[in-house]
Write a protein that holds these residues in place. Structure first.
Motif, short mmCIF file in Angstrom:
data_model
loop_
_atom_site.label_atom_id
_atom_site.label_comp_id
_atom_site.label_asym_id
_atom_site.label_seq_id
_atom_site.Cartn_x
_atom_site.Cartn_y
_atom_site.Cartn_z
N TRP A 194 -3.16 -2.68 -15.02
CA TRP A 194 -3.92 -1.61 -14.38
C TRP A 194 -5.26 -2.11 -13.82
O TRP A 194 -5.65 -1.75 -12.72
N SER A 195 -5.96 -2.96 -14.57
CA SER A 195 -7.27 -3.45 -14.13
C SER A 195 -7.13 -4.35 -12.89
O SER A 195 -7.84 -4.18 -11.90
N GLU A 196 -6.19 -5.28 -12.95
CA GLU A 196 -5.94 -6.18 -11.83
C GLU A 196 -5.53 -5.39 -10.59
O GLU A 196 -5.96 -5.69 -9.47
N ASN A 197 -4.72 -4.35 -10.78
CA ASN A 197 -4.29 -3.48 -9.70
C ASN A 197 -5.48 -2.86 -8.97
O ASN A 197 -5.59 -2.91 -7.74
N LEU A 198 -6.39 -2.27 -9.73
CA LEU A 198 -7.53 -1.57 -9.14
C LEU A 198 -8.47 -2.54 -8.43
O LEU A 198 -9.01 -2.23 -7.36
N LEU A 199 -8.65 -3.71 -8.99
CA LEU A 199 -9.51 -4.72 -8.36
C LEU A 199 -8.90 -5.21 -7.05
O LEU A 199 -9.62 -5.38 -6.05
N ASN A 200 -7.59 -5.41 -7.04
CA ASN A 200 -6.91 -5.86 -5.81
C ASN A 200 -7.00 -4.80 -4.71
O ASN A 200 -7.20 -5.13 -3.53
N ILE A 201 -6.86 -3.54 -5.08
CA ILE A 201 -6.98 -2.45 -4.11
C ILE A 201 -8.39 -2.40 -3.54
O ILE A 201 -8.59 -2.26 -2.33
N ALA A 202 -9.38 -2.52 -4.41
CA ALA A 202 -10.78 -2.50 -3.95
C ALA A 202 -11.05 -3.63 -2.96
O ALA A 202 -11.70 -3.43 -1.93
N ARG A 203 -10.53 -4.82 -3.26
CA ARG A 203 -10.74 -5.99 -2.36
C ARG A 203 -10.08 -5.73 -1.01
O ARG A 203 -10.66 -6.07 0.04
N ALA A 204 -8.88 -5.17 -1.01
CA ALA A 204 -8.17 -4.91 0.25
C ALA A 204 -8.89 -3.86 1.08
O ALA A 204 -9.02 -4.00 2.30
N ILE A 205 -9.40 -2.83 0.44
CA ILE A 205 -10.14 -1.78 1.14
C ILE A 205 -11.41 -2.34 1.76
O ILE A 205 -11.80 -2.00 2.88
N ALA A 206 -12.04 -3.24 1.01
CA ALA A 206 -13.29 -3.86 1.49
C ALA A 206 -13.04 -4.94 2.52
O ALA A 206 -13.99 -5.48 3.12
#
Length: 288
Positions: A273-285
């Motif tokens: 779950w943590s890795e998922n959210l961090l990857n999404i944040a990086r893609a959005i940014a």
């Protein structure tokens, strides 16, 4: 002396015995193991590749229900039908609602502009509450505390063990939150990201973002709707489209090819779950 040894053996067996727990989805298993550690056995109902919307348990999984002490429910769709059946099978099993204390958001639907009038209207509207509560670190903190409360009540002898694990897990959740905020610090509030299935509403809400769903009434968009979506994505400078392995990504691939952006497959049902959210944040940014 023999009585003392027997008493110590029985006591150690009680203290170190495991609680049998069943959860609906993989993220829950990660949360329960983080708090319960070695003192819990955790079985998962919805295994990878399946959808919690339409899932039906296998006979082997019903055996896990029959010997479970606790069932941690999280509000996914299949629970509505199956939780009463699970309770009928195992009357001694306690069902714990892990979403207690969480404010549910409406399930976001696709919106578009009227073809002739130019005014904005809802294609589907908000039909139900969004079950994907675990996509927000703030909600995961609440879930973790609910898990702790249930374990401490079911196994008071190990209350301090669970408390230490909870404190450690809360620290990790807070660290994930700090990292996400740092990644998103340079993008403006209200920035939009495009998803096929609207599973990231709580993530968007927590970080001041807006998710734009591609699907219309739970289905892939028709050609005319697809053209409108491509125009919208271009206008909003969307950097990626998020899809789930559980759903077809044909429409997303068509859009991505036209826009020359990436399709990122990410499942809210991942145990990471943590890795998922961090990857999404990086893609959005826009970070690679």
């Amino acid at each position: 002396m023999k009585k003392i040894i027997l008493l110590l053996v029985l006591l150690s067996t009680y203290i170190f015995s495991n609680i049998n727990i069943v959860v609906s989805i993989l993220p829950e298993k990660s949360f329960v193991k983080a708090v319960g550690g070695k003192k819990v056995n955790v079985s998962v109902m919805v295994l990878p590749g399946n959808s919690p919307h339409t899932y039906e348990p296998k006979p082997s999984q019903m055996k896990e229900i029959a010997k479970a002490n606790l069932y941690f429910a999280i509000g996914v769709e299949f629970e509505k039908i199956w939780l009463p059946r699970f309770k009928d099978l195992n009357g001694k099993m306690q069902i714990i609602d892990l979403t207690q204390g969480i404010t549910k958001l409406p399930m976001q639907a696709h919106e578009h502009h009227g073809e002739h009038t130019g005014h904005k209207h809802e294609e589907m509207g908000y039909s139900s509450l969004d079950p994907h509560v675990w996509t927000s670190p703030a909600n995961v903190r609440i879930i973790a505390k609910n898990i702790y409360n249930a374990l401490a009540k079911a196994d008071p002898e190990n209350k301090e063990y669970y408390r230490q694990n909870l404190d450690s897990f809360i620290s990790k959740i807070n660290e994930t939150d700090r990292k996400i905020r740092a990644i998103l610090a340079k993008i403006p509030k209200g920035s939009k990201f495009m998803v096929f299935h609207p599973s990231w509403g709580y993530f968007a809400h927590e970080y001041g973002l807006v998710q734009l769903p591609v699907e219309v009434e739970g289905k892939s968009p028709k050609p005319r709707e697809l053209i409108a979506l491509i125009k919208e994505a271009r206008a909003e400078k969307i950097k990626a489209i998020f899809t789930q392995p559980e759903f077809s990504d044909a429409a997303a691939q068509t859009m991505a090819k036209e826009l020359k952006i990436s399709v990122i497959k990410v499942s809210p049902l991942s145990k990471k779950w943590s890795e998922n959210l961090l990857n999404i944040a990086r893609a959005i940014a826009g970070n690679k």
